[in-house]
Design a protein around this motif. Structure first.
Motif, PDB file in Angstrom:
ATOM      1  N   THR A   1       2.838   1.833  -5.179  1.00 56.37           N
ATOM      2  CA  THR A   1       4.186   2.310  -4.851  1.00 56.37           C
ATOM      3  C   THR A   1       5.115   2.214  -6.044  1.00 56.37           C
ATOM      4  OG1 THR A   1       4.703   0.091  -4.009  1.00 56.37           O
ATOM      5  CG2 THR A   1       3.958   1.752  -2.405  1.00 56.37           C
ATOM      6  N   GLU A   2       4.990   1.151  -6.837  1.00 62.38           N
ATOM      7  CA  GLU A   2       5.848   1.007  -8.015  1.00 62.38           C
ATOM      8  C   GLU A   2       5.490   2.047  -9.078  1.00 62.38           C
ATOM      9  OE1 GLU A   2       5.509  -3.034  -9.277  1.00 62.38           O
ATOM     10  OE2 GLU A   2       6.244  -3.855  -7.376  1.00 62.38           O
ATOM     11  N   LYS A   3       4.221   2.235  -9.300  1.00 61.34           N
ATOM     12  CA  LYS A   3       3.783   3.226 -10.287  1.00 61.34           C
ATOM     13  C   LYS A   3       4.185   4.642  -9.847  1.00 61.34           C
ATOM     14  CE  LYS A   3      -0.196   2.448 -12.202  1.00 61.34           C
ATOM     15  NZ  LYS A   3       0.071   2.242 -13.650  1.00 61.34           N
ATOM     16  N   GLN A   4       4.074   4.885  -8.543  1.00 61.27           N
ATOM     17  CA  GLN A   4       4.437   6.214  -8.025  1.00 61.27           C
ATOM     18  C   GLN A   4       5.909   6.505  -8.254  1.00 61.27           C
ATOM     19  OE1 GLN A   4       4.892   6.507  -3.855  1.00 61.27           O
ATOM     20  NE2 GLN A   4       4.224   8.653  -3.731  1.00 61.27           N
ATOM     21  N   ILE A   5       6.795   5.527  -7.978  1.00 62.00           N
ATOM     22  CA  ILE A   5       8.229   5.738  -8.181  1.00 62.00           C
ATOM     23  C   ILE A   5       8.527   5.931  -9.657  1.00 62.00           C
ATOM     24  CG2 ILE A   5      10.498   4.675  -7.974  1.00 62.00           C
ATOM     25  CD1 ILE A   5       9.319   5.727  -5.356  1.00 62.00           C
ATOM     26  N   GLY A   6       7.851   5.210 -10.529  1.00 67.89           N
ATOM     27  CA  GLY A   6       8.056   5.384 -11.965  1.00 67.89           C
ATOM     28  C   GLY A   6       7.690   6.788 -12.420  1.00 67.89           C
ATOM     29  N   TYR A   7       6.544   7.295 -11.978  1.00 68.08           N
ATOM     30  CA  TYR A   7       6.133   8.653 -12.347  1.00 68.08           C
ATOM     31  C   TYR A   7       7.085   9.696 -11.744  1.00 68.08           C
ATOM     32  CZ  TYR A   7       1.704   7.561 -14.657  1.00 68.08           C
ATOM     33  OH  TYR A   7       0.764   7.138 -15.547  1.00 68.08           O
ATOM     34  N   LEU A   8       7.546   9.436 -10.515  1.00 68.75           N
ATOM     35  CA  LEU A   8       8.453  10.387  -9.880  1.00 68.75           C
ATOM     36  C   LEU A   8       9.764  10.478 -10.660  1.00 68.75           C
ATOM     37  CD1 LEU A   8       9.109  12.238  -7.496  1.00 68.75           C
ATOM     38  CD2 LEU A   8       9.878  10.227  -6.224  1.00 68.75           C
ATOM     39  N   PHE A   9      10.305   9.328 -11.057  1.00 67.77           N
ATOM     40  CA  PHE A   9      11.554   9.311 -11.828  1.00 67.77           C
ATOM     41  C   PHE A   9      11.367  10.060 -13.155  1.00 67.77           C
ATOM     42  CE2 PHE A   9      14.648   7.618 -14.752  1.00 67.77           C
ATOM     43  CZ  PHE A   9      15.800   7.472 -13.988  1.00 67.77           C
TER      44      PHE A   9
ATOM     45  N   LEU B   1      -2.060  12.603 -13.919  1.00 64.32           N
ATOM     46  CA  LEU B   1      -2.269  14.054 -14.044  1.00 64.32           C
ATOM     47  C   LEU B   1      -1.123  14.828 -13.414  1.00 64.32           C
ATOM     48  CD1 LEU B   1      -6.090  14.146 -13.242  1.00 64.32           C
ATOM     49  CD2 LEU B   1      -5.034  14.709 -15.440  1.00 64.32           C
ATOM     50  N   HIS B   2      -0.614  14.346 -12.282  1.00 69.07           N
ATOM     51  CA  HIS B   2       0.530  15.017 -11.654  1.00 69.07           C
ATOM     52  C   HIS B   2       1.752  14.969 -12.559  1.00 69.07           C
ATOM     53  CE1 HIS B   2      -1.310  14.204  -7.402  1.00 69.07           C
ATOM     54  NE2 HIS B   2      -1.978  15.105  -8.096  1.00 69.07           N
ATOM     55  N   CYS B   3       1.951  13.845 -13.230  1.00 69.86           N
ATOM     56  CA  CYS B   3       3.099  13.731 -14.140  1.00 69.86           C
ATOM     57  C   CYS B   3       2.970  14.700 -15.302  1.00 69.86           C
ATOM     58  CB  CYS B   3       3.217  12.294 -14.644  1.00 69.86           C
ATOM     59  SG  CYS B   3       4.609  12.015 -15.744  1.00 69.86           S
ATOM     60  N   ILE B   4       1.781  14.796 -15.886  1.00 65.84           N
ATOM     61  CA  ILE B   4       1.570  15.737 -17.001  1.00 65.84           C
ATOM     62  C   ILE B   4       1.875  17.159 -16.554  1.00 65.84           C
ATOM     63  CG2 ILE B   4      -0.153  16.685 -18.574  1.00 65.84           C
ATOM     64  CD1 ILE B   4      -1.581  13.969 -18.454  1.00 65.84           C
ATOM     65  N   ALA B   5       1.378  17.512 -15.368  1.00 70.14           N
ATOM     66  CA  ALA B   5       1.592  18.876 -14.879  1.00 70.14           C
ATOM     67  C   ALA B   5       3.060  19.135 -14.564  1.00 70.14           C
ATOM     68  CB  ALA B   5       0.742  19.121 -13.637  1.00 70.14           C
TER      69      ALA B   5
END
Length: 966
Positions: free
Chosen positions: A89-97, A132-136
């Motif tokens: 959850t923490e990593k997901q929020i970081g990538y989302l931001f 990969l989602h962040c790169i895209a």
């Protein structure tokens, strides 16, 4: 995806969102947000270290505030820190931001890339998917450079999870779209293609999207995908819905994968292998057969999925255009949709049948639905469906049904939406010309067209009817009689007056024997429309009057009285006044023989492509106009095959009478605006010079009159004529520059389809990098448009780029090409030095490749201040009290390019007694006398070791002095 634990609810975030929703006013919301921002900022700056949960909560709040429309200027580092967490959850929020708020030019990109690299190498499928989602999502060039080589390896690795393969394929697709030059697929091609055989249909679906995009750019490399795509499609089409349970959508097996496979096959011609071709035909027949079966569900999702596959299969059948049976079956299936209650299906059916109509195998089958299409034109409520019906009628038209289709189009034109009237006018004009057997019918059709929709009849349409009438002796008398009768209506459109003036001026004598259309009656009829017309039309009528004097001597006195009137000789418009004066004088002093020679009948026009068809193609865009020329090879009205190319190169020399009627004048800018004066009434009437220039080729001569003035200055007016003024404002620093170009519309009429581009020769493209921001397509009358050019000097160059602009003014396309004042001296950085340093270096630079000098005469008297200003404007530093002779001028500077720095020393020695040198030739002298050397920047230490012999820094590729190349 890991389950979210109970402690991840972030109660503080929920309370904050609730507070925001409960705010009664905008001010209350802003106050609450500012309070929260202050609290978050204090937490981030506090001495107490925050745990992962707190960081995640505060970062979520910042993200929510940003989504409300407020700027966020902190918290980015905390989001980056979240990427190193081992909690999902923490990593997901970081990538989302990061995906939402971090700019691709951010200083944090390197840290983000390191975190992504760690996650990609972790072999944790959840973390790999997030990376990969962040790169895209970001898709920046920096990320493409960092990961473009790693992602294909992850995609084809045998131990990669299926979900990661899907993400890798879609991420690679995104990078290929943003930075195609950075995605290396050569070594991975065959392994990526074989993903079409993967057991996981999600991987196959993602891989198909990637392969389709790559195949469109490099079809040969991915040619092996055809057989695999056919095999996979066959297994899907022939399977029962229970076989693909996880990928069956409302009883339709894998519809989205089927659509993607069919699109992939449209990148290639029909397979050459008979077995693969037969298997593909079976698949297409099966899809057509399933379309006839009763629906297995009444829900709209079922029909949508089923029809999506069907229409894509029909598109493939049309693309191959090789199976007559399939083409006819596809046409019949589409015919059933023409009366379907669903509007979208009717639209798609009409659109697909437009393409089918161009095939020789299915054209006759399409024609059987003509009544249904005509009924749709009359009864459809949706304007887009009616427009597709017009397109289909245009595509199915041939000699057997042209009169019926044209009549229906003309009937519809009276009530058609204003947005499509011009397009219908063009199509009616094209069909009437192309399939006319009886030219009297053609003349009647065009005149009826002008009567119904005169405002939408472009110049190309009435130009074309004039050409055909002049080239056909058998229709000239009928055209004169018909247009004479049409002009007798109380209200005539101005385009009808133009056609009538032209045709009666040429062929009025053919109907002059009838007392009802005697010469005086013809003149009075035309002159009664004179005061209602615009200036260009009045100019054409004056030319008709002088033609009447040659054709009908009995009305000479009447016409001379009109030309002699104050309203003509003292007309406020200079074009009308000049014509009246010249025509009056010509009629008075010229003999009958001279008048007959000067005002002889127009000769036949050379056979050329119809400019109406070219205009329709430009209006609809490439590939949007059904190609009625190539499919069925009918002949045009002038007897020859009508080419489909839009670039006609044939040119003719106009006769003297052409000039008198202003029918052959060049589109180049003359003393009056071409489209607002009679000087351009039939500018380039029947040649297709309206097509845009090919990329890299400026249209017409390049204007460089003011080019030399900008060598020593950066601001001013670069080009000006009666229509437009082009001004420049430039700034340069080291090897970078920015140029602001101002386009001023000097007229009261709007410029349409305005576009500009910078054209560089092949060699200049590698030496100078220019990026131009797109401009607005319209420039209002009296308004000014700004465009910005970003310039980078990569290496030394000689040629200057060309600014090419195009716009439509009053229906005429204007093309202007101007040489841009981007010269090598713009990248000078002034360098200060003492007298001792200057002459020490001057003596050291004695190689023939490093020294050029020239002696020349001054054109004007020497003015010290003007000379100093020009040397400074040239870019070098003017060094005072350096030369022992106070009359001499000395300068120094460093030319900055991306690849190197080159120092230049300048010395101008005026001889006031012999008038050698001079302010107007300072530039030439500075270039010729420069001594080039790799000198340090102004702030560097002046060590003698910096001036060792380095010829590569002082010469260009040909071994010439760079200063001379300036």
């Amino acid at each position: 995806m890991p389950a979210v634990s109970k402690g991840d609810g972030m109660r503080g975030l929920a309370v904050f969102i609730s507070d925001i929703r409960n705010c009664k006013s905008k001010e209350a919301e802003i106050k609450r947000i500012n309070k929260e921002l202050a609290n978050i900022r204090s937490k981030f700056k506090g001495d107490k270290a925050l745990d992962g949960y707190s960081k995640k909560k505060y970062v979520c709040k910042l993200l929510f505030i940003f989504l409300l429309g407020h700027d966020i200027d902190f918290g980015h580092m905390e989001a980056v820190n979240l990427l190193s967490s081992n909690k999902y959850t923490e990593k997901q929020i970081g990538y989302l931001f990061i995906s939402v708020l971090v700019n691709s030019n951010s200083d944090l990109i390197r840290l983000i890339n390191n975190a992504i690299k760690n996650d990609l190498s972790s072999r944790n499928p959840t973390f790999m998917n997030l990376a990969l989602h962040c790169i895209a999502n970001v898709g920046s060039r920096e990320m493409a450079e960092a990961f473009a080589a790693d992602i294909p390896r992850i995609l084809v690795a045998g131990d990669t999870m299926d979900s990661v393969k899907q993400s890798a394929a879609l991420c690679l697709l995104r990078l290929n779209r943003t930075s195609p030059d950075l995605v290396p697929m050569g070594e991975w091609t065959s392994r990526v293609v074989h993903l079409l055989n993967d057991q996981h249909l999600g991987v196959v679906t993602a891989a198909t999207s990637l392969i389709t995009t790559l195949a469109q750019k490099n079809p040969e490399e991915f040619k092996t995908s055809v057989s695999l795509a056919v095999a996979r499609l066959s297994r899907i089409v022939t399977s029962a819905s229970t076989d693909l349970q996880d990928y069956t959508y409302y009883f339709v097996p894998a519809p989205w994968l089927s659509v993607k496979l069919l699109r992939l096959l449209q990148c290639y011609p029909p397979p050459e292998d008979a077995a693969i071709r037969g298997r593909l035909s079976e698949c297409l027949e099966t899809i057509l057969n399933k379309a006839q079966e009763p629906p297995k569900s009444k829900k709209v999702q079922h029909s949508n999925a089923k029809n999506a596959v069907l229409f894509e299969a029909i598109s493939l059948i049309i693309h191959h255009d090789s199976e007559p049976t399939l083409l006819v079956r596809a046409c019949n299936q589409l015919g059933q949709f023409l009366q379907h209650r669903e509007t979208n299906l009717r639209y798609l059916a009409l659109e697909s049948m437009c393409t089918l109509a161009s095939s020789e195998f299915s054209h006759e089958a399409v024609k059987t639905h003509i009544e249904t299409v005509i009924n749709a034109l009359k009864t459809e409520r949706d304007v887009s469906v009616r427009q597709r019906a017009v397109d289909l009628l245009y595509a199915m038209c041939d000699r057997s049904n042209v009169q019926q289709i044209v009549a229906e189009m003309l009937n519809y034109l009276e009530t058609a939406d204003y947005s499509i009237r011009e397009e219908i006018v063009l199509k009616v004009a094209i069909l009437a010309e192309k399939y006319a057997v009886d030219y009297t019918w053609y003349v009647d059709t065009i005149l009826n067209l002008i009567r119904i929709a005169g405002d939408y009849v472009s110049e190309e349409v009435w130009y074309r009817v004039i050409q055909i009438v002049i080239n056909r002796d058998d229709v000239q008398g009928y055209a004169a009689k018909t247009v004479f009768e049409a002009l007798q209506a109380p209200a005539c459109h101005e385009n009808l007056v133009k056609v009538g003036g032209y045709i009666l001026g040429e062929f009025g004598n053919l109907i002059a024997g009838d007392p009802r259309s005697s010469p005086l009656v013809q003149f009075n009829l035309l002159h009664s429309k004179f005061h209602l017309c615009s200036v260009p039309s009045r100019a054409l009528l004056l030319s008709t009057y002088i033609k009447f004097i040659n054709l009908f001597p009995e009305v000479k006195g009447t016409i001379q009285e009109v030309l002699r009137s104050d309203s003509q000789l003292r007309n406020a418009d200079v074009e009308l006044q000049q014509r009246a004066v010249e025509y009056l004088r010509l009629s008075c002093i010229a003999s009958t023989d001279i008048l007959a020679t000067v005002l002889e009948e127009m000769p036949p026009f050379p056979e050329r492509e119809s400019s109406i068809l070219a205009k329709l193609k430009r209006k609809k865009g490439p590939g949007m106009v059904p190609d009625i020329e190539e499919g069925r090879k009918d002949k045009n009205v002038n007897g020859g095959m009508e080419p489909i190319s839009t670039n006609a190169t044939t040119k003719s020399t106009p006769s003297p009478s052409t000039d008198l009627l202003s029918l052959g004048s060049s589109p180049a800018l003359s003393s009056a605006p071409p489209s607002s004066s009679a000087g351009g009434l039939l500018v380039d009437v029947f040649t297709e010079n309206h097509a845009p220039a090919a990329p890299g080729v400026p249209m017409g001569p390049v204007a460089d009159d003011n080019f030399s003035r900008f060598v020593c200055k950066n601001n001013g007016v670069l080009f000006e004529n009666q229509l437009v003024q082009i001004g420049l404002k430039s700034e340069f620093r080291q090897n970078l520059g920015r140029m602001y170009i101002f386009f001023g519309n000097k007229t009261s009429t709007q410029f349409l389809n305005f576009s500009s581009s910078v054209i560089c020769q092949d060699s200049l493209k590698t030496q100078l990098s220019i990026h131009i921001k797109p401009a607005d397509p319209t420039v209002d009358g009296g308004a000014q448009l700004q465009q910005i050019l970003n310039i980078e000097c990569v290496s030394d160059f000689v040629e200057a780029p060309v600014l090419s602009i195009q716009f439509r003014y009053g229906g005429t396309l204007q093309n202007i090409a101007v040489k841009l004042p981007i010269t090598l001296n713009k990248f000078f950085q002034p360098t200060e030095m003492t007298s001792q340093d200057f002459f020490q270096r001057w003596k050291q630079l004695s190689s023939p490749q490093q020294e050029v000098q020239k002696i020349f005469k001054a054109k004007h008297s020497m003015d010290t201040e003007v000379t100093k200003a020009k040397i400074i404007g040239f870019g070098v530093a003017l060094l005072d009290r350096v030369d022992p002779n106070p009359s001499n001028f000395v300068g120094a500077g460093v030319i900055h390019t991306k690849t190197t720095q080159v120092g230049c020393l300048l010395r101008l020695e005026p001889n006031t007694q012999a008038q050698v040198g001079g302010p107007e030739r300072v530039l030439a002298c500075a270039l010729a006398c420069a001594r080039c050397r790799a000198v340090p920047s102004p702030n560097a230490s002046l060590s003698p070791s910096l001036f060792t012999d380095v010829p590569s820094h002082t010469t260009d590729k040909q071994g010439h002095c760079i200063a001379a190349a300036l």
